[in-house]
Scaffold this motif. Structure first.
Motif, mmCIF file in Angstrom:
data_model
loop_
_atom_site.group_PDB
_atom_site.id
_atom_site.type_symbol
_atom_site.label_atom_id
_atom_site.label_comp_id
_atom_site.label_asym_id
_atom_site.label_seq_id
_atom_site.Cartn_x
_atom_site.Cartn_y
_atom_site.Cartn_z
ATOM 1 N N LYS A 97 42.807 42.167 27.748
ATOM 2 C CA LYS A 97 43.302 42.650 29.028
ATOM 3 C C LYS A 97 43.293 41.502 30.020
ATOM 4 O O LYS A 97 42.567 40.525 29.854
ATOM 5 N N HIS A 98 44.104 41.626 31.064
ATOM 6 C CA HIS A 98 44.245 40.570 32.049
ATOM 7 C C HIS A 98 43.860 41.083 33.435
ATOM 8 O O HIS A 98 44.297 42.148 33.847
ATOM 9 N N TYR A 99 43.034 40.304 34.111
ATOM 10 C CA TYR A 99 42.508 40.688 35.416
ATOM 11 C C TYR A 99 42.840 39.626 36.453
ATOM 12 O O TYR A 99 42.904 38.435 36.143
ATOM 13 N N CYS A 100 42.972 40.056 37.690
ATOM 14 C CA CYS A 100 43.344 39.138 38.771
ATOM 15 C C CYS A 100 42.170 38.310 39.272
ATOM 16 O O CYS A 100 42.369 37.245 39.855
ATOM 17 N N CYS A 101 40.938 38.780 39.072
ATOM 18 C CA CYS A 101 39.765 38.052 39.569
ATOM 19 C C CYS A 101 38.537 38.407 38.728
ATOM 20 O O CYS A 101 38.560 39.351 37.941
ATOM 21 N N GLN A 102 37.469 37.651 38.931
ATOM 22 C CA GLN A 102 36.232 37.862 38.180
ATOM 23 C C GLN A 102 35.629 39.238 38.443
ATOM 24 O O GLN A 102 35.106 39.872 37.533
ATOM 25 N N ALA A 103 35.691 39.710 39.681
ATOM 26 C CA ALA A 103 35.121 41.023 40.005
ATOM 27 C C ALA A 103 35.784 42.120 39.182
ATOM 28 O O ALA A 103 35.106 43.005 38.651
ATOM 29 N N CYS A 104 37.102 42.073 39.061
ATOM 30 C CA CYS A 104 37.812 43.078 38.261
ATOM 31 C C CYS A 104 37.458 42.936 36.782
ATOM 32 O O CYS A 104 37.244 43.931 36.086
ATOM 33 N N ALA A 105 37.380 41.710 36.292
ATOM 34 C CA ALA A 105 37.041 41.477 34.885
ATOM 35 C C ALA A 105 35.645 41.982 34.553
ATOM 36 O O ALA A 105 35.392 42.450 33.443
ATOM 37 N N ASP A 106 34.739 41.899 35.517
ATOM 38 C CA ASP A 106 33.364 42.358 35.322
ATOM 39 C C ASP A 106 33.175 43.832 35.656
ATOM 40 O O ASP A 106 32.050 44.331 35.645
ATOM 41 N N HIS A 107 34.254 44.527 35.987
ATOM 42 C CA HIS A 107 34.241 45.959 36.322
ATOM 43 C C HIS A 107 33.422 46.248 37.583
ATOM 44 O O HIS A 107 32.715 47.252 37.668
ATOM 45 N N HIS A 108 33.508 45.347 38.554
ATOM 46 C CA HIS A 108 32.930 45.523 39.892
ATOM 47 C C HIS A 108 31.448 45.890 39.890
ATOM 48 O O HIS A 108 31.061 46.956 40.363
ATOM 49 N N PRO A 109 30.609 44.983 39.379
ATOM 50 C CA PRO A 109 29.171 45.275 39.409
ATOM 51 C C PRO A 109 28.692 45.438 40.853
ATOM 52 O O PRO A 109 29.062 44.660 41.728
ATOM 53 N N LYS A 110 27.926 46.469 41.085
ATOM 54 C CA LYS A 110 27.381 46.774 42.422
ATOM 55 C C LYS A 110 28.462 46.887 43.486
ATOM 56 O O LYS A 110 28.247 46.539 44.637
ATOM 57 N N GLY A 111 29.655 47.328 43.092
ATOM 58 C CA GLY A 111 30.738 47.538 44.050
ATOM 59 C C GLY A 111 31.364 46.270 44.580
ATOM 60 O O GLY A 111 31.987 46.289 45.635
ATOM 61 N N GLN A 112 31.218 45.180 43.846
ATOM 62 C CA GLN A 112 31.791 43.900 44.265
ATOM 63 C C GLN A 112 33.280 44.060 44.523
ATOM 64 O O GLN A 112 34.004 44.642 43.731
ATOM 65 N N ALA A 113 33.741 43.534 45.645
ATOM 66 C CA ALA A 113 35.132 43.696 46.058
ATOM 67 C C ALA A 113 36.086 42.823 45.250
ATOM 68 O O ALA A 113 35.705 41.774 44.730
ATOM 69 N N CYS A 114 37.322 43.252 45.188
ATOM 70 C CA CYS A 114 38.394 42.464 44.580
ATOM 71 C C CYS A 114 38.599 41.224 45.445
ATOM 72 O O CYS A 114 38.770 41.333 46.660
ATOM 73 N N SER A 115 38.576 40.062 44.848
ATOM 74 C CA SER A 115 38.680 38.831 45.633
ATOM 75 C C SER A 115 40.106 38.314 45.757
ATOM 76 O O SER A 115 40.332 37.315 46.437
ATOM 77 N N THR A 116 41.071 38.988 45.151
ATOM 78 C CA THR A 116 42.450 38.531 45.224
ATOM 79 C C THR A 116 43.105 38.920 46.538
ATOM 80 O O THR A 116 43.853 38.167 47.121
ATOM 81 N N SER A 117 42.812 40.118 47.022
ATOM 82 C CA SER A 117 43.461 40.605 48.235
ATOM 83 C C SER A 117 42.472 41.391 49.079
ATOM 84 O O SER A 117 41.784 42.282 48.567
ATOM 85 N N SER A 118 42.415 41.075 50.356
ATOM 86 C CA SER A 118 41.525 41.823 51.245
ATOM 87 C C SER A 118 42.015 43.252 51.445
ATOM 88 O O SER A 118 41.261 44.126 51.855
#
Length: 55
Positions: A25-46
């Motif tokens: 699978k392909h993800y836009c950022c590390q947070a998405c690839a890690d399935h947002h541990p502890k609610g980490q925000a998507c870093s690609t777009s605010s």
């Protein structure tokens, strides 16, 4: 890597040249690839709040 929509549920960001590939699978950022541990925000777009919906 071709540009397409991130495989993270609820994310509509595009996977660019710095995207992350994991388990076919392909993800836009590390947070998405890690399935947002502890609610980490998507870093690609605010404006993307897919991390808010992660459990």
């Amino acid at each position: 890597m071709n540009e397409h929509t991130c495989d993270c549920p609820s994310c509509n960001c595009k996977v660019g040249s710095h995207g992350i590939e994991r388990d076919g699978k392909h993800y836009c950022c590390q947070a998405c690839a890690d399935h947002h541990p502890k609610g980490q925000a998507c870093s690609t777009s605010s404006g993307c709040h897919c991390g808010d919906k992660a459990k």
